[in-house]
Write a protein that holds these residues in place. Structure first.
Motif: not given
Ligand SMILES: [Mg+2]
Ligand SMILES: Nc1ncnc2c1ncn2[C@@H]1O[C@H](COP(=O)(O)OP(=O)(O)OP(=O)(O)O)[C@@H](O)[C@H]1O
Ligand code: SF4
Lengths: 307, 333, 264
Positions: A52, A97, A170-171
Motif C-alpha cells: 500500500s 484498500q 490496492d486489493e
Molecule cells: Mg495494504
C-alpha cells in the motif's frame, strides 16, 4: 518506454516510543518496479510488506511523518510533488484498500461523481453503478449503509470513471462475490488492452495469474522478484527467488507448506539479504550485503544465488 | 421514513426528559436541604439591617409567614408543589416574585451569553481550522499557546483588564453599573444596553474560544490524517476545496455540539463577567442571593441554571440525532 | 522537560518565598500609599501602603494551599467512585454515572456558591465546594482505566488462579492507576486554584481578612477608576502564570505516560 518507473525507493517512518525517544522504521528499502502501458502488473507479498505504501508513494500521499528517497518517473520524467498533484485523479487513479477511504458524511454517488474529470458526471456515475450492479438508490446512501461488497464496488467505480492512464488497485476484490470479481478483473484487462497500465495489488495470486502479464513479489519492503505469469507453474521451478518459490508452494492448491519464521519487523531489518533469516539456501555471502536487483531469464531477481 | 425519524426522536426526547426530570428533582431536593442547613438565618436575611427593631414575636410572625416554623420536609413539599405551579416564591432582598426577577434578568444574561457564545464559537472554530491546516507552523504554535494560556486565565481578571484599558484609560465605556445612575429602567435606550453589553461579551468570548479552537484543531488534524481525506487527495482534491468538501462537514458537527454542551461553562463565565461589569443578569443575582442569604432567589437560580445546562445538552444531542446521517438514517434500516 | 523543571522551580520559589518575605512590608504605611510599580515595590503599593508584591506572593501561596487541599479531596472522591463504578456491578455503575450527571448539570460556579452559602462561606466552604465539584472527569478516566486493566489478560489469569479481589486490586490495579491519578490530579489542581480565586473574588470564599488573591482582586475594583491598574494587573497575571504552569506540568506528565499522544 515504461509509463511508470520506481527506482531505488526507500521509505522510513519516525516513530516515538516511551519517553519521547525516536526510532526509524524502514518500511520500504531500495525498491524497484516498472509499469508498462497496456500491461497488468500484479503485486503480491505478505501483509505489511509495503504494497500500500508503494501505491501511496506513487500518488504522493504518504503521511507527513514518512520520509522518502529514490526516484519515481512518469512517462520518462521525474514525478515531483507538483506533478503528482497535477496528475492525481486525472492520469493516475487509485482504488484504495479499504472502505474507510470513503467520506462517512458524504453520499457515495457524489463521491464517485467527483472522480469524473470530463463529461457528464452524473451520467458516468450512473453507468458505472449499473455496470457493477449497484441499484440506483445506492447513489444516495452514505458509506455506513453499504455492505462490504457494495463499498468495494463503489471504490472500483471511482477509478473506472476517472479515465486515468495508470490505475493502481490496492486489493480491490476481497469481499466480492466470484461473479463480480471476474467482472472487475475482466474490466482491468480491458483497460489494459486499451492502453492503460494497471498495478494490481493483491493477495489472490490465483486470480492475478488469470489476467496479469507480470507478477512482482514483495518481501519486507522490497521487490525480490519480477516474473512473467507463465513462470508460475508446477513446483515453482521456473521462479527465481527462494521466497517466491516458497510463497508459491505455500498456496493451498500447491503443497500448502507454510514458510518457516516470519517477516522481519521494519525496525530490525537484517544487514544482508532481507530474506536471509528464513532462506534455505543462505550462505555466508548472503549476510554481508543486500543483493542487487538483476535481470535473469526475462525477469528480475534480488538473490545472489538465483539461477 | 420521516415518520420513523419523528418517532425515534420522540422516544429519544422522552428518555432524555425522564432522566432530566430525575436529575432536576434531585437538584431541587439537595439544594433545598443544603440551603435549609445553612447557618445564615433567613429571617435575619429578610429583615436585613432593621434587625434591631424587631422583637421575638415579630420574628415568629415572619417565620410563620414564610412557613419557616414547619418541619423541613413539609417546607420542601410546600415549596416543591408551589414550584410545580410555577411559583418560585418571593425574593427576600428584592421583595418581588422570584420568577419575575429571573425572567427579567434572564433576558439580559441571555443576550450577553448568546453574543459571547456566537462570537467565541465562530472565532474559535476558525482558529482551530487555521491551526490544523497550518499544523506545526508558527501560526499553529501561536494559536495553541494562546488557547492554553486563555484556558488558564481567570475570567474576572480579564474583565478587570478590559475595564482598565477600555473604560479607565480609553474612556470608551462606562465603569460598572448596568444602568446609568439616576436613569429610570424604562428610559434605558437600546444604545445604552449595547454599550454595557460590549465589554462583558468580549471578555466572555475571548475566554470561550480556547475550548472550541483546541477541539476543532484536534478533530480536523484527525480528519486530515484520515483515509478518506487521503483518498480525496488521491483523486486530485486539495487545499480549501478539500477542506470544504470533506473537512468542514466532519468537523463542524462535533464543534457545534461541543459549543452547546459548554452552556455550563458559559453560565459560570457569565456569573463572573456580570459581577465585574455590574451587568444586571442572572449571574449577578446569584452572587447577590448567595451573599445576602436570599433563599428563594438562590434556589430559583440554581434550578434555572440547571435547566439552562439541560437545554444546551439536549440541543447538542438533538443536533447529532438530526444532522448526523449515521444516526439519522441508521435508525431507519 | 526543561519547561517542567523551570515550572517546578518557579512554583517552589513562590511557596518558599512566602516565608522569606518580610511581614513588615504588608503593614499599613500611609506614607507610601498608592505608589505605582518601582524597584522598591515591584508591583506597587495599595491604598494602605502595603507592598503588592508581598501581598501577591502570600495570596498565591494561600490560594495554592486551598486549591491543593480541595484538589486532593476531589481526586480522592474520583478514585473511590471511579473504582466503585468499575468494580461493584452494574447498579453501582449506573448510580455513579447518574451522580456524575447530577454534578455536571449545575454550573460549577453555581454549585460552589450554593455550597459556600450552605457552609457559611470561609475556608471550609470553599475547600468542600472544590472537592465536590472537580471529580467527575477524573472519575470517568479512572473507571475506564480500571475496566481496561480488569479485562487484561494477566488479571484474568490471576482471577482464574483464585487470587482474592484484594490481591488483584493491590497487585495489578493500583500500580497502573497511580500515574493516571497523579496526572489527573495535576490537571485538576490548576482548575481548583482558579475556582477558589473566582469564588473568593465573588465574596463567597475566603474571608476578607485573608490575604487571598481573590480578595486582592475584588478589593482592587474600587480603585480601578482612580487609575491604580497595578492593584489588579500583577496579582492576576501571577495567578495566570501559576495556573498555566501547573497545567503545563500536568500535560507534560500526561505525554510521558501516554507516548501515543507525544508527537502532537
Ligand atoms: Mg495494504
Ligand atoms: N503511518 C505509518 N506509520 C508508521 N508505520 C507505518 C505507517 N503506515 C504503514 N506503516 C508500516 O509500513 C509497513 C507496510 O505497510 P503497508 O500498508 O504498505 O503494507 P501492505 O503490504 O499494504 O499490507 P497489507 O497487505 O496488510 O495491506 C507496515 O509494517 C506498517 O506497519
Ligand atoms: S541472497 Fe541468499 S539469503 Fe537471500 S534469498 Fe538469495 S539465497 Fe536466500
Amino acid at each position: 518506454m515504461s509509463i511508470l518507473e520506481v527506482e531505488d525507493l526507500s521509505i522510513s517512518f519516525k516513530q516515538y516510543t516511551r519517553g519521547l525517544k525516536q526510532k526509524h522504521h524502514h518500511v520500504i528499502t531500495s525498491l524497484n518496479v516498472t509499469l508498462e502501458a497496456g500491461e497488468i502488473l500484479a503485486v503480491v507479498g505478505a501483509s505489511g510488506s509495503g504494497k500500500s505504501l508503494l501505491a501511496h508513494a506513487i500518488l504522493g500521499i504518504l503521511p507527513s511523518n514518512a520520509s522518502m528517497s529514490g526516484t519515481i518517473k512518469y512517462a520518462g520524467d521525474e514525478l515531483t510533488a507538483a506533478r503528482q498533484m497535477a496528475l492525481r485523479g486525472k492520469e493516475i487513479a487509485l482504488v484504495p484498500q479499504s472502505v474507510n477511504y470513503l467520506d462517512p458524511l458524504m453520499r457515495v454517488g457524489a463521491q464517485v461523481r467527483t472522480s469524473v474529470k470530463q463529461g457528464d458526471a452524473a451520467l458516468a456515475q450512473r453507468k458505472v453503478f449499473e455496470r457493477y450492479h449497484l441499484q440506483s438508490d445506492v447513489e444516495n446512501m452514505y458509506p455506513f449503509q453499504l455492505s462490504g461488497g457494495m463499498a468495494r464496488r463503489t471504490l472500483l467505480s471511482t477509478a473506472m470513471v476517472s479515465e486515468a492512464n495508470v490505475i493502481i488497485a490496492d486489493e480491490p476484490t476481497p469481499g466480492l462475490d466470484p461473479v463480480v470479481i471476474l467482472e472487475a478483473l475482466h474490466d482491468f484487462r480491458e483497460l489494459a488492452d486499451n492502453g492503460c497500465a494497471v498495478m494490481l495489488i493483491t493477495h489472490d495470486i490465483e486470480s492475478a495469474l488469470k489476467i496479469a502479464d507480470k507478477i512482482a513479489v514483495f518481501y519486507a519492503g522490497t521487490t525480490v522478484e519480477v516474473a512473467p505469469v507463465d513462470d508460475f507453474f508446477g513446483n515453482g521451478e521456473a521462479l527465481r527467488h527462494p521466497y517466491s518459490k516458497a510463497l508459491w508452494r505455500a498456496l493451498p492448491q500447491n503443497d500448502f507448506v507454510p514458510i518457516r519464521g516470519s517477516q522481519p519487523h521494519p525496525s530490525a531489518l537484517p544487514a544482508g539479504c532481507l530474506f536471509e533469516p528464513r532462506c534455505e539456501k543462505v550462505t555466508l555471502e548472503c549476510r554481508q550485503a543486500r543483493p542487487e536487483m538483476r535481470n535473469l531469464r526475462n525477469g528480475m531477481v534480488r538473490c545472489i544465488h538465483a539461477t | 421514513m420521516r415518520k420513523g425519524l419523528n418517532r425515534h426522536i420522540g422516544i429519544f426526547l422522552l428518555l432524555k426528559s425522564v432522566r432530566m426530570a430525575t436529575l432536576l428533582v434531585a437538584i431541587c431536593f439537595i439544594s433545598f436541604l443544603l440551603i435549609k442547613n445553612s447557618p445564615i438565618d433567613p429571617i435575619q436575611a429578610y429583615i436585613g439591617a432593621d434587625l434591631l427593631k424587631v422583637g421575638p414575636e415579630q420574628r415568629e410572625k415572619i417565620a410563620e409567614y414564610w412557613g419557616l416554623d414547619q418541619p423541613v420536609m413539609v417546607q420542601f413539599f410546600n415549596w416543591g408543589s408551589a414550584l410545580l405551579t410555577g411559583d418560585l416564591g418571593t425574593s427576600m432582598i428584592y421583595r418581588r416574585p422570584v420568577a419575575e426577577i429571573i425572567s427579567e434578568r434572564f433576558l439580559n444574561s441571555f443576550v450577553l451569553m448568546i453574543t459571547a457564545w456566537l462570537l467565541s464559537g465562530i472565532i474559535g472554530f476558525a482558529m482551530g481550522v487555521i491551526s490544523a491546516m497550518k499544523k506545526d507552523t508558527w501560526v499553529d504554535k501561536f494559536i495553541k499557546w494562546y488557547c492554553y494560556t486563555l484556558a488558564s486565565t481567570p475570567t474576572f481578571w480579564l474583565g478587570l483588564l478590559m475595564l482598565i484599558v477600555f473604560a479607565v484609560w480609553l474612556g470608551w465605556f462606562p465603569i460598572g453599573l448596568g444602568v446609568p445612575a439616576g436613569v429610570l429602567a424604562e428610559d434605558v435606550t437600546i444604545a445604552d444596553r449595547i454599550n454595557h453589553l460590549i465589554l462583558p461579551a468580549i471578555t466572555l468570548s475571548v475566554v470561550g474560544v480556547a475550548n472550541v479552537a483546541l477541539h476543532t484543531r484536534q478533530k480536523l488534524i484527525d480528519v486530515l490524517a484520515s483515509d478518506y481525506v487521503l483518498f480525496a487527495r488521491a483523486r486530485g482534491e486539495y487545499g480549501f476545496g478539500l477542506f470544504w468538501r470533506h473537512g468542514l462537514r466532519n468537523v463542524a458537527l462535533p464543534a457545534i455540539t461541543l459549543q452547546f454542551a459548554a452552556f455550563s461553562e458559559l453560565f459560570g463565565g457569565a456569573v463572573l463577567a456580570e459581577q465585574v461589569f455590574s451587568y444586571p443578569g442572572l449571574g449577578q443575582a446569584t452572587v447577590e442571593a448567595g451573599l445576602r442569604g436570599d433563599v428563594p432567589l438562590l434556589l430559583g437560580l440554581v434550578i434555572c441554571s440547571a435547566l439552562f445546562v439541560f437545554i444546551g445538552n439536549l440541543i447538542a444531542d438533538l443536533i447529532y440525532y438530526v444532522l448526523d446521517p449515521r444516526i439519522r438514517e441508521g435508525r431507519m434500516i | 522537560m526543561i519547561v517542567t523543571v523551570i515550572a517546578v522551580i518557579f512554583l517552589l520559589s513562590i511557596v518558599v518565598g512566602r516565608f522569606l518575605l518580610d511581614e513588615g512590608r504588608i503593614a499599613t504605611n500611609l506614607t507610601i500609599r498608592n505608589a505605582p510599580p518601582s524597584f522598591d515595590h515591584l508591583f506597587g503599593t495599595d491604598w494602605l501602603g502595603r507592598d503588592m508584591f508581598t501581598r501577591t506572593i502570600m495570596g498565591l501561596s494561600l490560594s495554592m494551599g486551598v486549591g491543593l487541599i480541595g484538589a486532593i479531596g476531589s481526586a480522592s472522591i474520583a478514585l473511590i467512585l471511579g473504582m466503585a463504578a468499575a468494580t461493584m456491578g452494574k447498579m453501582v455503575d449506573r448510580m455513579i454515572s447518574w451522580l456524575i450527571d447530577l454534578f455536571l448539570s449545575v454550573p460549577h460556579l453555581v454549585t460552589l456558591i450554593l455550597i459556600a452559602f450552605t457552609l457559611g462561606g470561609g475556608f471550609k466552604g470553599i475547600v468542600i465546594g472544590i472537592a465536590l465539584t472537580h471529580w467527575p472527569s477524573l472519575a470517568r478516566v479512572i473507571r475506564a482505566e480500571v475496566m481496561q486493566i480488569r479485562s487484561a489478560e494477566f488479571v484474568q489469569v490471576s482471577q482464574k488462579m483464585g487470587k482474592s479481589r484484594w490481591f488483584i486490586a493491590v497487585q495489578h490495579i493500583f500500580p497502573h492507576l497511580i500515574p493516571q491519578v497523579l496526572v489527573g490530579f495535576l490537571l485538576l489542581f490548576p482548575h481548583a486554584i482558579l475556582h477558589e480565586a473566582a469564588v473568593t473574588f465573588l465574596g463567597l470564599g475566603l474571608s476578607p481578612h485573608e490575604p487571598a488573591i481573590g480578595i486582592i482582586l475584588s478589593e482592587s475594583m474600587k480603585y480601578l477608576s482612580s487609575g491604580m491598574w497595578w492593584l489588579a494587573f500583577f496579582p492576576g497575571l501571577c495567578l495566570l502564570i501559576v495556573v498555566r504552569t501547573f497545567d503545563t506540568i500536568g500535560e507534560n506528565l500526561r505525554m510521558l505516560i501516554d507516548p501515543t499522544r507525544a508527537h502532537d
